[in-house]
Design an enzyme around this catalytic site. Sequence first.
Site, PDB file in Angstrom:
ATOM      1  N   LYS A  11       0.880  -1.159  -0.053  1.00 11.19           N
ATOM      2  CA  LYS A  11       0.238  -0.023   0.049  1.00 11.19           C
ATOM      3  C   LYS A  11       0.603   1.208  -0.003  1.00 11.19           C
ATOM      4  O   LYS A  11       2.156   1.239   0.223  1.00 11.19           O
ATOM      5  CB  LYS A  11      -0.722  -0.003   1.217  1.00 11.19           C
ATOM      6  CG  LYS A  11      -1.979  -1.214   1.197  1.00 11.19           C
ATOM      7  CD  LYS A  11      -2.736  -1.109   2.369  1.00 11.19           C
ATOM      8  CE  LYS A  11      -3.792  -2.173   2.432  1.00 11.19           C
ATOM      9  NZ  LYS A  11      -5.012  -2.261   3.435  1.00 11.19           N
ATOM     10  N   TYR A  51     -12.516  -2.124  -3.985  1.00  9.36           N
ATOM     11  CA  TYR A  51     -12.857  -2.160  -2.290  1.00  9.36           C
ATOM     12  C   TYR A  51     -14.179  -1.991  -2.509  1.00  9.36           C
ATOM     13  O   TYR A  51     -14.931  -1.697  -1.373  1.00  9.36           O
ATOM     14  CB  TYR A  51     -12.227  -1.159  -1.360  1.00  9.36           C
ATOM     15  CG  TYR A  51     -10.715  -1.795  -0.977  1.00  9.36           C
ATOM     16  CD1 TYR A  51     -10.511  -2.937  -0.274  1.00  9.36           C
ATOM     17  CD2 TYR A  51      -9.621  -0.866  -1.380  1.00  9.36           C
ATOM     18  CE1 TYR A  51      -9.325  -3.100   0.309  1.00  9.36           C
ATOM     19  CE2 TYR A  51      -8.285  -1.278  -0.807  1.00  9.36           C
ATOM     20  CZ  TYR A  51      -8.145  -2.345   0.201  1.00  9.36           C
ATOM     21  OH  TYR A  51      -6.936  -2.646   0.521  1.00  9.36           O
ATOM     22  N   PHE A  59     -15.493   3.942   6.722  1.00  6.30           N
ATOM     23  CA  PHE A  59     -14.145   4.275   6.378  1.00  6.30           C
ATOM     24  C   PHE A  59     -13.721   4.298   4.991  1.00  6.30           C
ATOM     25  O   PHE A  59     -12.700   4.481   4.556  1.00  6.30           O
ATOM     26  CB  PHE A  59     -13.140   3.420   7.177  1.00  6.30           C
ATOM     27  CG  PHE A  59     -13.118   2.024   7.130  1.00  6.30           C
ATOM     28  CD1 PHE A  59     -12.705   1.313   5.749  1.00  6.30           C
ATOM     29  CD2 PHE A  59     -13.959   1.110   7.890  1.00  6.30           C
ATOM     30  CE1 PHE A  59     -12.922   0.012   5.636  1.00  6.30           C
ATOM     31  CE2 PHE A  59     -14.058  -0.158   7.661  1.00  6.30           C
ATOM     32  CZ  PHE A  59     -13.406  -0.942   6.511  1.00  6.30           C
ATOM     33  N   ARG A  87      -2.333 -14.584   4.735  1.00  5.81           N
ATOM     34  CA  ARG A  87      -3.000 -13.873   5.855  1.00  5.81           C
ATOM     35  C   ARG A  87      -2.242 -13.948   7.274  1.00  5.81           C
ATOM     36  O   ARG A  87      -2.187 -13.015   8.242  1.00  5.81           O
ATOM     37  CB  ARG A  87      -4.497 -14.634   6.043  1.00  5.81           C
ATOM     38  CG  ARG A  87      -5.400 -14.219   4.886  1.00  5.81           C
ATOM     39  CD  ARG A  87      -5.758 -12.826   4.528  1.00  5.81           C
ATOM     40  NE  ARG A  87      -6.516 -12.283   5.395  1.00  5.81           N
ATOM     41  CZ  ARG A  87      -7.015 -11.136   5.480  1.00  5.81           C
ATOM     42  NH1 ARG A  87      -7.129 -10.403   4.198  1.00  5.81           N
ATOM     43  NH2 ARG A  87      -7.719 -10.496   6.345  1.00  5.81           N
ATOM     44  N   THR A  93      -5.521  -6.791  10.683  1.00  6.95           N
ATOM     45  CA  THR A  93      -5.655  -5.678  10.009  1.00  6.95           C
ATOM     46  C   THR A  93      -5.129  -4.387  10.942  1.00  6.95           C
ATOM     47  O   THR A  93      -4.501  -3.532  10.231  1.00  6.95           O
ATOM     48  CB  THR A  93      -7.232  -5.352  10.205  1.00  6.95           C
ATOM     49  OG1 THR A  93      -7.714  -6.389   9.458  1.00  6.95           O
ATOM     50  CG2 THR A  93      -7.641  -4.022   9.134  1.00  6.95           C
ATOM     51  N   ARG A 104       2.532  -6.641   8.878  1.00  3.72           N
ATOM     52  CA  ARG A 104       1.946  -5.282   9.515  1.00  3.72           C
ATOM     53  C   ARG A 104       2.544  -4.900  10.850  1.00  3.72           C
ATOM     54  O   ARG A 104       2.425  -3.559  11.234  1.00  3.72           O
ATOM     55  CB  ARG A 104       0.369  -5.560   9.540  1.00  3.72           C
ATOM     56  CG  ARG A 104      -0.430  -5.459   8.253  1.00  3.72           C
ATOM     57  CD  ARG A 104      -1.849  -6.102   8.457  1.00  3.72           C
ATOM     58  NE  ARG A 104      -2.420  -5.511   7.024  1.00  3.72           N
ATOM     59  CZ  ARG A 104      -3.722  -5.942   6.902  1.00  3.72           C
ATOM     60  NH1 ARG A 104      -4.035  -6.996   7.553  1.00  3.72           N
ATOM     61  NH2 ARG A 104      -4.349  -5.523   5.710  1.00  3.72           N
ATOM     62  N   ASN A 114      -1.920   0.201   6.696  1.00 13.36           N
ATOM     63  CA  ASN A 114      -1.502  -0.850   7.398  1.00 13.36           C
ATOM     64  C   ASN A 114      -0.616  -1.766   6.476  1.00 13.36           C
ATOM     65  O   ASN A 114      -0.416  -3.109   6.428  1.00 13.36           O
ATOM     66  CB  ASN A 114      -2.534  -1.770   7.800  1.00 13.36           C
ATOM     67  CG  ASN A 114      -3.581  -1.987   6.807  1.00 13.36           C
ATOM     68  OD1 ASN A 114      -3.510  -2.034   5.589  1.00 13.36           O
ATOM     69  ND2 ASN A 114      -4.651  -2.787   7.167  1.00 13.36           N
ATOM     70  N   HIS A 117      -2.015  -5.355   1.682  1.00 14.51           N
ATOM     71  CA  HIS A 117      -3.438  -5.919   1.386  1.00 14.51           C
ATOM     72  C   HIS A 117      -3.268  -7.551   1.025  1.00 14.51           C
ATOM     73  O   HIS A 117      -2.185  -7.870   0.519  1.00 14.51           O
ATOM     74  CB  HIS A 117      -4.281  -5.444   0.234  1.00 14.51           C
ATOM     75  CG  HIS A 117      -5.271  -6.163  -0.180  1.00 14.51           C
ATOM     76  ND1 HIS A 117      -6.344  -6.220   0.323  1.00 14.51           N
ATOM     77  CD2 HIS A 117      -5.289  -7.231  -1.246  1.00 14.51           C
ATOM     78  CE1 HIS A 117      -7.503  -7.338  -0.357  1.00 14.51           C
ATOM     79  NE2 HIS A 117      -6.613  -7.637  -1.469  1.00 14.51           N
ATOM     80  N   GLU A 128      -9.602 -10.860  -7.492  1.00 11.07           N
ATOM     81  CA  GLU A 128      -8.533  -9.830  -7.391  1.00 11.07           C
ATOM     82  C   GLU A 128      -7.447  -9.850  -8.367  1.00 11.07           C
ATOM     83  O   GLU A 128      -6.816  -8.864  -8.909  1.00 11.07           O
ATOM     84  CB  GLU A 128      -8.118  -9.823  -5.884  1.00 11.07           C
ATOM     85  CG  GLU A 128      -9.286  -9.412  -5.024  1.00 11.07           C
ATOM     86  CD  GLU A 128      -8.755  -9.342  -3.625  1.00 11.07           C
ATOM     87  OE1 GLU A 128      -7.645  -9.821  -3.220  1.00 11.07           O
ATOM     88  OE2 GLU A 128      -9.574  -9.227  -2.467  1.00 11.07           O
TER      89      GLU A 128
HETATM   90  P1  ATP Z   1      -7.061  -6.035   3.443  1.00  8.49           P
HETATM   91  O1  ATP Z   1      -8.498  -6.299   2.744  1.00  8.49           O
HETATM   92  O2  ATP Z   1      -6.640  -4.478   2.902  1.00  8.49           O
HETATM   93  O3  ATP Z   1      -6.245  -7.026   3.056  1.00  8.49           O
HETATM   94  P2  ATP Z   1      -7.942  -6.809   5.985  1.00  8.49           P
HETATM   95  O4  ATP Z   1      -8.626  -7.996   5.249  1.00  8.49           O
HETATM   96  O5  ATP Z   1      -7.227  -7.048   7.030  1.00  8.49           O
HETATM   97  O6  ATP Z   1      -7.213  -5.827   5.026  1.00  8.49           O
HETATM   98  P3  ATP Z   1     -10.671  -5.392   5.568  1.00  8.49           P
HETATM   99  O7  ATP Z   1     -11.568  -5.585   6.975  1.00  8.49           O
HETATM  100  O8  ATP Z   1     -10.742  -6.055   4.673  1.00  8.49           O
HETATM  101  O9  ATP Z   1      -9.233  -5.670   6.321  1.00  8.49           O
HETATM  102  O10 ATP Z   1     -10.585  -3.908   5.589  1.00  8.49           O
HETATM  103  C1  ATP Z   1      -9.697  -3.420   4.198  1.00  8.49           C
HETATM  104  C2  ATP Z   1      -8.956  -2.126   4.563  1.00  8.49           C
HETATM  105  O11 ATP Z   1      -9.762  -1.064   4.835  1.00  8.49           O
HETATM  106  C3  ATP Z   1      -8.016  -2.427   5.811  1.00  8.49           C
HETATM  107  O12 ATP Z   1      -6.787  -3.018   5.149  1.00  8.49           O
HETATM  108  C4  ATP Z   1      -7.685  -0.966   6.067  1.00  8.49           C
HETATM  109  O13 ATP Z   1      -6.962  -0.452   5.300  1.00  8.49           O
HETATM  110  C5  ATP Z   1      -9.197  -0.281   5.970  1.00  8.49           C
HETATM  111  N1  ATP Z   1      -9.780  -0.185   7.145  1.00  8.49           N
HETATM  112  C6  ATP Z   1     -10.359  -1.567   7.788  1.00  8.49           C
HETATM  113  N2  ATP Z   1     -11.120  -1.024   9.084  1.00  8.49           N
HETATM  114  C7  ATP Z   1     -10.819   0.134   9.221  1.00  8.49           C
HETATM  115  C8  ATP Z   1     -11.010   1.214  10.115  1.00  8.49           C
HETATM  116  N3  ATP Z   1     -11.683   0.939  11.257  1.00  8.49           N
HETATM  117  N4  ATP Z   1     -10.656   2.551  10.073  1.00  8.49           N
HETATM  118  C9  ATP Z   1     -10.018   2.860   8.860  1.00  8.49           C
HETATM  119  N5  ATP Z   1      -9.552   1.963   7.776  1.00  8.49           N
HETATM  120  C10 ATP Z   1      -9.918   0.681   8.108  1.00  8.49           C
HETATM  121 MG    MG Z   2      -9.835  -7.638   3.398  1.00  6.10          MG
END
Ligand code: ATP
Ligand code: MG
Length: 143
Positions: A11, A51, A59, A87, A93, A104, A114, A117, A128
Amino acid sequence: MAIERTLCIIKPDAVEKKRSGAILAMLEEAGFTIVACKRMALSRPVAEGFYAVHKARPFFGELVEFMTRSPVFVVVLEREDAVAKYRQVMGATDPAKADAGTIRKAHGGSVGENAVHGSDSLDNAKIEIGYFFAASKVAPVAG
Ligand code: ATP
Ligand code: MG
């Protein structure tokens, strides 16, 4: 266990901090083969489409702003059990809650910024990877 592929995005926060090489090294050390990798600036429609599942989340706007802020690396990873293993290596996250030794924990700054992805299922990994790479541009499965 089967050989799988999963999608990693390094990212904007991690690319800006020059952590891309360190993250790719962690992935290689964890047994992943980097089968495709490109640096690109995500446009707003591309980031919103990627997304789309999070469109209703509070968010979402912040997430799209962040992902379009500066270039990312999109990376296809391959190894046995790649989706679940990545993962694990990626970590939680929220970097503050991520296990020691995860990407992370080492490189993430906050729950929003973070570092990486990772696809969350084999079906989503296929979708994806196809979102960013034409099948003809990804090297065939090793072996
Ligand atoms: P990713 O999909 O990026 O691999 P993830 O699967 O761990 O991450 P998701 O729940 O899919 O987490 O959320 C997607 C992305 O949205 C997160 O990686 C983060 O960048 C952002 N995000 C998630 N929760 C929050 C939050 N509470 N506040 C701000 N940004 C958030
Ligand atoms: Mg995710």
